[in-house]
Write an enzyme that holds these catalytic residues in place. Structure first.
Site, PDB file in Angstrom:
ATOM      1  N   GLY A  45       1.780 -15.630  50.669  1.00  0.00           N
ATOM      2  CA  GLY A  45       1.773 -15.243  49.135  1.00  0.00           C
ATOM      3  C   GLY A  45       2.699 -14.252  49.075  1.00  0.00           C
ATOM      4  O   GLY A  45       3.655 -13.656  49.619  1.00  0.00           O
TER       5      GLY A  45
ATOM      6  N   CYS B  51      -3.378  -1.347  43.670  1.00  0.00           N
ATOM      7  CA  CYS B  51      -2.104  -0.895  43.234  1.00  0.00           C
ATOM      8  C   CYS B  51      -2.117   0.032  42.067  1.00  0.00           C
ATOM      9  O   CYS B  51      -1.457   1.119  41.938  1.00  0.00           O
ATOM     10  CB  CYS B  51      -1.136  -2.341  42.581  1.00  0.00           C
TER      11      CYS B  51
ATOM     12  N   ARG C 273     -12.120  -1.774  51.632  1.00  0.00           N
ATOM     13  CA  ARG C 273     -11.763  -0.551  51.050  1.00  0.00           C
ATOM     14  C   ARG C 273     -12.819   0.644  51.117  1.00  0.00           C
ATOM     15  O   ARG C 273     -12.689   1.745  51.305  1.00  0.00           O
ATOM     16  CB  ARG C 273     -10.996  -0.580  49.908  1.00  0.00           C
TER      17      ARG C 273
ATOM     18  N   GLY D 113       1.203  -8.408  40.047  1.00  0.00           N
ATOM     19  CA  GLY D 113       0.306  -7.926  40.612  1.00  0.00           C
ATOM     20  C   GLY D 113      -0.782  -9.094  40.678  1.00  0.00           C
ATOM     21  O   GLY D 113      -1.752  -9.182  41.508  1.00  0.00           O
TER      22      GLY D 113
ATOM     23  N   LYS E 254     -12.337  -1.413  40.379  1.00  0.00           N
ATOM     24  CA  LYS E 254     -11.643  -0.708  41.777  1.00  0.00           C
ATOM     25  C   LYS E 254     -11.063   0.796  41.488  1.00  0.00           C
ATOM     26  O   LYS E 254     -11.090   1.502  42.191  1.00  0.00           O
ATOM     27  CB  LYS E 254     -10.549  -1.853  42.061  1.00  0.00           C
TER      28      LYS E 254
ATOM     29  N   GLU F 105     -10.469  -5.203  38.130  1.00  0.00           N
ATOM     30  CA  GLU F 105      -9.755  -4.029  38.282  1.00  0.00           C
ATOM     31  C   GLU F 105     -10.033  -2.594  37.849  1.00  0.00           C
ATOM     32  O   GLU F 105      -9.816  -1.570  38.541  1.00  0.00           O
ATOM     33  CB  GLU F 105      -8.176  -4.468  37.463  1.00  0.00           C
TER      34      GLU F 105
ATOM     35  N   HIS G 191       3.440  -0.903  37.486  1.00  0.00           N
ATOM     36  CA  HIS G 191       2.080  -0.756  36.466  1.00  0.00           C
ATOM     37  C   HIS G 191       2.472   0.410  35.985  1.00  0.00           C
ATOM     38  O   HIS G 191       2.499   1.461  36.552  1.00  0.00           O
ATOM     39  CB  HIS G 191       0.841  -0.835  37.324  1.00  0.00           C
TER      40      HIS G 191
ATOM     41  N   GLN H  26      -0.304  -3.550  33.334  1.00  0.00           N
ATOM     42  CA  GLN H  26       0.070  -4.039  34.587  1.00  0.00           C
ATOM     43  C   GLN H  26       1.019  -5.147  34.756  1.00  0.00           C
ATOM     44  O   GLN H  26       0.949  -6.107  33.733  1.00  0.00           O
ATOM     45  CB  GLN H  26      -1.400  -4.461  35.190  1.00  0.00           C
TER      46      GLN H  26
END
Lengths: 375, 375, 375, 375
Positions: D15, D147, D111, D178, D203, D200, D240, D174
């Site tokens: 990827g 990110c 995370r 991404g 997060k 997003e 970003h 962004q």
């Protein structure tokens, strides 16, 4: 009112060309969309739910409520417009034709078949004569060319008629809508050029000669020209640009070439087809036109633009051509073909007899909307 | 260390090519930027204040502190690299040459002058022989070609050598950095193509033959080829793409053409010039390369890429070429020319005698940095 | 027919907003363009020659033939629509008003002047009452807001009415057409964002409160809200997107906010103004709308879109707003203002009396085209 | 030489983040890529064949020859860097940790797990203390943030330390990288903005507090702040941009905020980690910076830029933040985490004991390359 319009089924209705067909037919005076067909994944859903709508105008309400049918006959329609991919078209368009439908297709599958007209009707409406030889009765298949090819053929037609054309060199700069959706990843084309489009150069090199050919003995005799094509994808939304050089049958001043564009006459002049633009060709005389974003929508996207006409150090003349790839080069082309067939009274779906197709000379302009097929 | 490096003055230092020269010379082993010159508006300001810096790397501190001088001799430098516009170059480059400077110019003004070498040194370093005939003594003017022309000439060179080339058709897709800053308004190019670049087609059609020509009797005999160019601007940042068709001197299989690219040898091989890429040409064998965003920076922007090599239905072969327009096509080209001149010990600015220029055959590789001009 | 239409002069007619005015007025039922004015450079030329035309539709023939006049009274028109830059507007719009013209301005110069209505007529047509206090008689000046501000004010209006709004945080993503032509260099914005637009944040922060304010004692009492704006330029052609968070006067469920948008009523409902969209606001309930390219042209560019309505962890609600910057945010706004003034019979240019402006309550819908000023 | 380097396996190597890991590790002084793992479709192919390479630099030869392994232990490596999608990471990262590998992950799956460090090591290297509590022994999992979150946390860290931060409003713009490849269709983003990115905003709103939190009693006590995020996709390649407003713990002049950025000290200062930039934060004082295309690659993409620092009418301060999304926001972040773990001597893959993790205070700078895991 709606009762008297011809009922149209759209094959491949959820794709980008299918959507363009739906959008362009929203207020059509002769046709109404009564059936939408697509792949298994969409069958049974409302068109509204099955479609990732990308047209700027809102989805027409009447179409939005239709249930997606499978791309097989029968369909609740008198004729079908096909925006299928080539592989599906190869299999299913003959089935529709055999079931009695006039199949007006944008797909590439049957374009080069000897008995299938490959129409840009302003140029070669007379190619409808091929229908007399088609095997898929009682319906038939009519096609329009690849998007880039359409622009090239339109620009060459006046030159072929006036001078003859023997050699053509064309480099295309093609818009991303030509690849459908999802089509090209942004990561591949943003601020970039991809100097390759699968199958495109071959289509341009083969289809153009057929479009510009003559009917001789019931078949198309291709125009005798050699063509070399380079195809590129560029980060443009709508409008394929073509840089063309051509060797003419005889050496003439550029002013005569300019005059040939001006004097050329369309085979549709006077027919009053709803989607035919006032002029097929618009010639720009300034230095920087045509440009995709500014000029692709001329004539509601049905006008092909020519510009930067000048002599060529290598061949004889060179110029730039712009064609709206999803209108004149796809959906609008199919609709114009359907209008031509309606005007010629060749849309008696399900009832067409071979004899109907014999006398295919142009008839007088159709004064009003065509009667529906089953009055 | 700095004392032993050749002192470079940059003419037109605040423009985009000037900035690229500054950026590329930031850590150059042989050269250091000691003077920057620009138009009246900037004169007297620090380079830092006078410049709308557009390079991704930060402005080199040493250059940032320089005061901008007028673009006239004298300049606190041994040689000058010129990124002036053509009109200013026409007037002031001879003045610098007469004042004793080696003028290494990216400008278009003097490229086609019979006594000015138009160098792509891998191809035609031997054209330096023209310097013996130049009138602007005791300095001289050396030029590099237009950005698109550079890519075309590099790709044609192996074919000219192996087979001869008689006819060339090229369509360019050129990046916006080629137009400098402010250059093209975003409103004119975002999602668009402009099928015209002033003067570009003429440059391609005239410069290419000179670059690929031979020195005969102290003059360049242009390569006998006809060239037709269509130039387009596309929304790409860096990297001009060229779609090329060529008629060869004799009919050969594509495999032989491929081999000609592989076997071609640069005139710089073994010289160890700092800016010369490992190979001038990189040939891609896949279907979709080269692409500007992915490949323009190969060889730090000094490698020219070729791809999609295939036969042409009209001429003999066709292929795609990619050249980094502001590096190989402008600033990097000028620097490579300066390196060649340093290696040939032709940078004795202010002291050059006509006799120095007589024996211009290639010398052995320069083992170390050149001595400064005033040891 | 043309005899009965109001004659419009356009100030700043060659710029992008001026061009949009010309394009939108091409077939207007009430107005016709009879004069175009621009800077010295263009004066005396035909509009056709003076203008780098950027609209997708061809330039209207009647306007193309007009000679460009200086931006000073008198002008062969009954009213003037102004697309001047702020500095020029500051000087010349009062001169036109004093000469008896209704000045309907898109410029920023007079928007915040206490006696100048800053109109989004669906929201604050009642602010026309300020005209009774204006000093520039016998004409007057009416303005529309900055493009981003227009979108913000439209989206906030229903919330102000239903709940009150005390705090607003807005980040804009603005299209390049907002900067005119040549405007932003492509090199600065292609594949980039510029996180600054000169003066934009200040305009958003000051104008919004005035638009949403109430007439109290013949003056506008600004809406009591604090606004923080971040303005960004993005590589989009048309359509400013705004990410908005707002603190409401009281805490309510999101469903009530959604209902407030649905139930809000325009002050223009029932008036039949030609440029008023069917609905000022369109609310999207899906996750990914509105988007500039897909939705900026809703309602012919006069509809403001709202989407992604959801609660805000910091303030109370947040949502996305989209406004067509050159139509609803500029040219279309000015035309709608002119239509409102025509409907209120306030376009008796040259003959307006202060007394005409006293009774400024809404009148019944104007049934037909307004009589010209000099019947 | 290679024998002494730590052997790295990359999960999700084909990827875009996986490719970036391969590119950044090409010449790494401490690590070498010895295994690449990806989904079933790629297993068994050479990395060269399995990967649609999108990095500007050529694929490293040594990696190109590796055969793609399944993303399951064992792998011919000492540690694994994970660029898996969240769902796959949820399942397979614990398996690697239980098999004894240090798993340094860019994935979102773990995370927010209480015992998993969410590291921006300049800010919170001390969060490694969480490893003492992790259940997946004898290896462990360490993560880097999303990110956008990374940029926000880096910019807030100095403010949290100097003044405290209670409220944050952030709108992101962004880049398309991404979303990986194929990621976003060009048809959806060319000349457009999509005002939504799945997951997003959540997060950003959750991860930031954890990163900026303190270790109390062996757990992270999140920073007590409320965050509201709007996420947008824009047609930018890399970088970003974040528009941020923040309420500070106390009211201070902007000059003090500026000073806080300047005076902030990284927890990595003096450690000499190869991927740590000279400064985590670069503050621009001009009006128009930072911009993605010009500044995303500062510090080789590991520096976070801040600009347009000014007071906020609503909260206290506002500013713009730029973070390279695939370097500092993904691949570079994971590598920096790996370097930190190497410096702390926590990469004894396969042999780690819980006791190794107890004394996790910062150690003295690692003077040389770490010894391999099996000395």
């Amino acid at each position: 009112m709606s009762a008297s319009r011809i009922r149209v089924g759209i094959l491949g209705a959820t794709g980008t060309v299918g959507q363009k067909l739906v959008a362009l037919l929203a207020d059509h005076p002769w046709f109404e969309v009564t059936a939408v067909a697509a792949s298994e994944r969409s069958v049974g859903k409302r068109y509204r739910e099955a479609t990732h709508w990308l047209e700027p105008a809102p989805m027409p309400e009447a179409t939005a409520d239709l249930r997606v049918a499978p791309a097989q006959p029968p369909l609740a329609a008198d004729i079908v417009l096909s925006a299928l991919d080539a592989a599906t078209a190869a299999a299913f368009e003959p089935a529709f034709a055999r079931a009695g439908y006039a199949v007006i297709s944008n797909a590439g599958a049957w374009r080069m078949h000897p008995s299938v007209p490959l129409l840009v009707p302003e140029i070669n409406a007379d190619h409808l004569a091929l229908l007399a030889t088609q095997e898929w009765r009682p319906g038939y298949i009519v096609t329009n060319p690849n998007c880039s090819t359409t622009g090239l053929a339109c620009a060459l037609a006046p030159l072929v008629r006036a001078f003859g054309v023997s050699d053509v060199h064309v480099t295309t700069l093609q818009a991303i809508t030509g690849a459908g959706h999802p089509g090209i990843p942004a990561l591949d084309i943003l601020g970039n050029v991809v100097p390759f489009i699968a199958g495109e150069e071959e289509k341009i090199e083969s289809e153009t000669s057929k479009i510009l050919g003559r009917i001789v003995g019931g078949r198309v005799e291709p125009a005798p020209m050699r063509i070399s094509a380079h195809a590129n994808r560029v980060p443009v939304l709508d409008g394929h640009l073509l840089c063309v050089s051509a060797r003419l049958g005889r050496c003439v001043p550029i002013a005569d070439v300019r005059a040939a564009f001006a004097e050329w006459r369309s085979q549709l002049d006077g027919l009053g087809l709803p989607s035919a633009p006032p002029r097929l060709l618009h010639v720009f005389d300034d230095a920087v036109s045509p440009q995709p974003r500014l000029h692709a929508s001329l004539g509601d996207g049905m006008t092909v633009s020519v510009g930067r006409l000048r002599s060529c150090p290598l061949l004889d003349v060179r110029f730039v051509v712009l064609v709206h790839n999803t209108v004149r080069g796809a959906a609008g082309a199919a609709i114009l073909n359907a209008e031509l067939l309606a005007q010629r009274e060749l849309l008696h779906a399900g009832k067409r007899l071979a004899s109907d197709l014999a006398p295919l000379a142009a008839k007088s302009p159709r004064p009003t909307a065509p009667a529906g097929p089953d009055p």
